[in-house]
Design an enzyme around this catalytic site. Structure first.
Site, PDB file in Angstrom:
ATOM      1  N   HIS A   1       0.804  -1.097  -0.061  1.00 19.51           N
ATOM      2  CA  HIS A   1       0.242   0.133   0.022  1.00 19.51           C
ATOM      3  C   HIS A   1       0.887   1.309   0.070  1.00 19.51           C
ATOM      4  CE1 HIS A   1      -2.574   3.086   1.538  1.00 19.51           C
ATOM      5  NE2 HIS A   1      -3.771   2.417   1.016  1.00 19.51           N
TER       6      HIS A   1
ATOM      7  N   GLU B   1      -3.246   2.517  -7.616  1.00 16.01           N
ATOM      8  CA  GLU B   1      -3.690   3.395  -6.443  1.00 16.01           C
ATOM      9  C   GLU B   1      -2.521   4.447  -6.568  1.00 16.01           C
ATOM     10  OE1 GLU B   1      -6.163   2.129  -2.993  1.00 16.01           O
ATOM     11  OE2 GLU B   1      -4.329   1.883  -2.336  1.00 16.01           O
TER      12      GLU B   1
ATOM     13  N   GLY C   1      -6.609   9.618  -0.152  1.00 18.84           N
ATOM     14  CA  GLY C   1      -6.716  10.418   1.132  1.00 18.84           C
ATOM     15  C   GLY C   1      -7.019  11.892   0.910  1.00 18.84           C
TER      16      GLY C   1
ATOM     17  N   SER D   1      -9.723   7.807  -3.418  1.00 18.67           N
ATOM     18  CA  SER D   1     -10.572   8.927  -3.447  1.00 18.67           C
ATOM     19  C   SER D   1     -11.818   8.443  -4.272  1.00 18.67           C
ATOM     20  CB  SER D   1     -10.316  10.307  -4.031  1.00 18.67           C
ATOM     21  OG  SER D   1      -9.300  11.049  -3.100  1.00 18.67           O
TER      22      SER D   1
HETATM   23  P1  PGA Z   1      -9.128   6.932  -0.085  1.00 14.76           P
HETATM   24  O1  PGA Z   1      -8.078   5.646   0.384  1.00 14.76           O
HETATM   25  O2  PGA Z   1     -10.424   6.212  -0.685  1.00 14.76           O
HETATM   26  O3  PGA Z   1      -9.470   7.200   1.240  1.00 14.76           O
HETATM   27  O4  PGA Z   1      -8.383   7.866  -0.739  1.00 14.76           O
HETATM   28  C1  PGA Z   1      -7.910   4.755  -0.597  1.00 14.76           C
HETATM   29  C2  PGA Z   1      -6.741   3.799  -0.091  1.00 14.76           C
HETATM   30  O5  PGA Z   1      -5.753   4.487   0.437  1.00 14.76           O
HETATM   31  O6  PGA Z   1      -6.640   2.798  -0.303  1.00 14.76           O
END
Ligand code: PGA
Length: 257
Positions: free
Chosen positions: A101, A173, A179, A219
């Site tokens: 991640h 990602e 975030g 997001s």
């Molecule tokens: P988010 O996180 O949807 O809050 O942007 C995604 C992730 O970190 O897997």
């Protein structure tokens, strides 16, 4: 449903949110809200924190929801203070392990070779394995996003055996999309990156012909989920903030089914 699979993959990483009790309440609510959705074409998963994993595995209905770990050490045991091993996760009923991640890479110094060790160990120990890769804002500015994704995939998947590939899932990602400060990738852009990743997977494992699920994360929200999932290269969604409320998670699911 588009994508390559007759199945949709939707999951949430709970990060370092929710205590054991809070995660149990969330699980019960999520199972109740989504019980009527047939699972023949949906794999729904959550990745709670380590302290919640054992209780959540016990309380979950494996036909409704998969439980996964956010990370795992590659060794079976040893002098690795603070780490959690494959047999520890196996014993409590974890089915899925995430590796690489962006927050682990950025905040905890995780490098591609470490992600590779985790992926190999996770697959060898029989877990489904979710490998996360993503480009940074600097990559985008320098026009090297595709090269970076290729390198991350090639390194993380080095020496993976073909017979384990049925248990491999990948997530795109973009670091710039994750975030509170993140901006979700446009659906068409995400689709393009997924196509690049698909090609890398075909090059690495020609016998699989690209049949490895690629999820999009960063997001994802109630507003953009349907647009994203309509893209032919996007096989699922990996959601953070927007899925930490069970009702909103349920709403997103119903929008993409
Ligand atoms: P988010 O996180 O949807 O809050 O942007 C995604 C992730 O970190 O897997």
């Amino acid at each position: 449903m588009t994508g390559r699979f007759r199945r949709l993959f939707v999951g949430s990483n709970l990060k370092m949110y929710k205590t054991n009790r809070q995660t149990l309440d969330y699980l019960v609510q999520l199972q109740q809200l989504t019980r009527d959705i047939p699972r023949a074409e949906l794999t729904l998963f959550i990745l709670p924190s380590y302290t919640a994993l054992a209780d959540v595995c016990r309380a979950s209905d494996p036909d409704l929801i998969w439980i996964g770990a956010q990370n795992m050490h590659w060794e079976e045991q040893g002098q690795f203070t603070g780490e959690v091993s494959p047999p520890m996760l196996r014993e409590i009923g974890v089915r899925l392990v995430m590796a690489g991640h962006a927050e682990r890479r950025q905040l905890f110094g995780e490098q591609d070779w470490m992600v590779n060790r985790r992926v190999l160990s996770s697959l060898e120990h029989g877990f489904h394995t979710l490998l996360c890769v993503g480009d940074t804002a600097e990559d985008v500015r320098a026009g090297v996003s595709q090269d970076h994704l290729r390198t991350q995939l090639e390194t993380a998947l080095l020496n993976v055996c073909c017979e384990h590939l049925d248990r491999l899932w990948v997530a795109y990602e973009p670091v710039w999309a994750i975030g509170e400060q993140g901006i979700a990738a446009k659906a068409e852009f995400a689709n393009e990156m997924h196509a690049v990743m698909r090609q890398v997977l075909v090059d690495l494992f020609p016998q699989k012909n690209g049949d490895i699920p690629i999820l999009y994360g960063g997001s994802v929200s109630l507003e953009n989920a349907a647009d994203l999932i309509c893209q032919p290269q996007i096989d699922g969604l990996f959601i953070g903030r927007a899925a930490w409320d069970a009702e909103n998670y349920n709403r997103i699911l119903r929008r993409v089914l």
